[in-house]
Design a protein around this motif. Structure first.
Motif, PDB file in Angstrom:
ATOM      1  N   THR A 199       0.813  -1.220   0.000  1.00  0.00           N
ATOM      2  CA  THR A 199       0.000   0.000   0.000  1.00  0.00           C
ATOM      3  C   THR A 199       0.846   1.270   0.000  1.00  0.00           C
ATOM      4  O   THR A 199       0.321   2.355  -0.224  1.00  0.00           O
TER       5      THR A 199
ATOM      6  N   THR B  50       5.313   6.415   1.888  1.00  0.00           N
ATOM      7  CA  THR B  50       4.605   7.551   2.479  1.00  0.00           C
ATOM      8  C   THR B  50       5.348   8.083   3.699  1.00  0.00           C
ATOM      9  O   THR B  50       5.524   9.298   3.846  1.00  0.00           O
TER      10      THR B  50
ATOM     11  N   LEU C 202      -3.441   3.290   4.992  1.00  0.00           N
ATOM     12  CA  LEU C 202      -3.347   3.313   3.534  1.00  0.00           C
ATOM     13  C   LEU C 202      -3.961   2.032   2.994  1.00  0.00           C
ATOM     14  O   LEU C 202      -3.703   0.953   3.516  1.00  0.00           O
TER      15      LEU C 202
ATOM     16  N   THR D  30      -5.194  -0.007  -0.815  1.00  0.00           N
ATOM     17  CA  THR D  30      -4.990  -0.072  -2.259  1.00  0.00           C
ATOM     18  C   THR D  30      -5.664  -1.336  -2.756  1.00  0.00           C
ATOM     19  O   THR D  30      -5.612  -2.364  -2.073  1.00  0.00           O
TER      20      THR D  30
ATOM     21  N   ILE E 130      -6.581   6.512   3.109  1.00  0.00           N
ATOM     22  CA  ILE E 130      -6.230   7.022   1.785  1.00  0.00           C
ATOM     23  C   ILE E 130      -6.005   5.857   0.833  1.00  0.00           C
ATOM     24  O   ILE E 130      -5.254   4.928   1.153  1.00  0.00           O
ATOM     25  N   ASN E 131      -6.607   5.934  -0.331  1.00  0.00           N
ATOM     26  CA  ASN E 131      -6.417   4.928  -1.375  1.00  0.00           C
ATOM     27  C   ASN E 131      -5.184   5.311  -2.190  1.00  0.00           C
ATOM     28  O   ASN E 131      -5.239   6.219  -3.027  1.00  0.00           O
ATOM     29  N   THR E 132      -4.079   4.623  -1.952  1.00  0.00           N
ATOM     30  CA  THR E 132      -2.838   4.935  -2.662  1.00  0.00           C
ATOM     31  C   THR E 132      -2.823   4.344  -4.070  1.00  0.00           C
ATOM     32  O   THR E 132      -1.857   4.549  -4.806  1.00  0.00           O
TER      33      THR E 132
ATOM     34  N   PHE F 278      -4.002   7.783  -5.744  1.00  0.00           N
ATOM     35  CA  PHE F 278      -3.097   8.925  -5.642  1.00  0.00           C
ATOM     36  C   PHE F 278      -1.643   8.485  -5.684  1.00  0.00           C
ATOM     37  O   PHE F 278      -1.281   7.470  -5.108  1.00  0.00           O
TER      38      PHE F 278
ATOM     39  N   ASN G 169       0.899  13.106  -4.076  1.00  0.00           N
ATOM     40  CA  ASN G 169      -0.474  13.479  -3.709  1.00  0.00           C
ATOM     41  C   ASN G 169      -0.838  12.965  -2.323  1.00  0.00           C
ATOM     42  O   ASN G 169      -1.539  13.661  -1.565  1.00  0.00           O
ATOM     43  N   VAL G 170      -0.408  11.758  -1.987  1.00  0.00           N
ATOM     44  CA  VAL G 170      -0.696  11.196  -0.669  1.00  0.00           C
ATOM     45  C   VAL G 170      -0.091  12.084   0.412  1.00  0.00           C
ATOM     46  O   VAL G 170      -0.755  12.443   1.392  1.00  0.00           O
ATOM     47  N   SER G 171       1.163  12.485   0.215  1.00  0.00           N
ATOM     48  CA  SER G 171       1.808  13.387   1.182  1.00  0.00           C
ATOM     49  C   SER G 171       1.052  14.703   1.285  1.00  0.00           C
ATOM     50  O   SER G 171       0.864  15.236   2.387  1.00  0.00           O
TER      51      SER G 171
END
Length: 173
Positions: free
Chosen positions: A11, A16, A97, A99, A152-154, A157, A161-163
């Protein structure tokens, strides 16, 4: 600021944690760091310690305890680990996270230089085993997301974008 980052294999928890650490200038630790630290303390290689840790619940408990202890004594820290949100009581933000399975399988296959089919099979076996261990050792249902502040769906993003999502979230808490 204490942040926990958890997620299943593939994920992007390490990616991250590293990216966020750099952007926020906050150190990070991972369960893997603690595991390597413990291996060195026992005078063992990581492989030797891994074999030693199999079937030894005390090793898992000690990793969790040390992560929590490091977080309690830190002013700023990112703690990366599948169960870190459960043990780091003083976290300001607890992230999970996620995915899609196919995306995780492809990431792991690429990272570990194996076929996607082999990666899928290994992921299923590992996750079933870990879910049982987490329940037996800690009475934690890894599929329960109630403890997390944000998920958050990694797969949607990219790491940048995740950061940014996390940094924006930090501005409102």
């Amino acid at each position: 600021m204490i942040i926990t980052i958890g997620g299943l294999p593939g994920t992007g928890t390490t990616t991250t944690a590293e990216g966020l650490s750099e952007k926020l200038n906050i150190p990070y630790i991972s369960a893997g760091f603690v595991f390597r630290e413990m291996a060195a303390e026992h005078g063992m290689s990581v492989l030797e310690f891994s074999e030693f840790a199999e079937g030894n619940d005390d090793i898992d408990k000690e990793i969790d305890r040390r992560q929590a202890e490091k977080a309690k004594s830190a002013e700023n820290l990112i703690v990366e680990g599948r169960l870190s949100a459960y043990f780091v009581d003083n976290a300001d933000l607890k992230l999970w996270l996620m995915t899609p399975f196919d995306v995780r399988s492809k990431r792991i296959a690429q990272r570990e230089e194996k076929s996607v089919d082999v990666a899928k099979s290994e992921i299923i076996t590992r996750e079933k085993s870990e879910a049982l261990r987490y329940m037996e050792i800690h009475n934690i249902d890894i599929s329960n997301m109630d403890i997390y502040d944000i998920i958050i769906n990694t797969g949607t993003f990219n790491p940048e974008n995740v950061s940014e999502i996390i940094i924006q979230t930090l501005k409102v808490i």
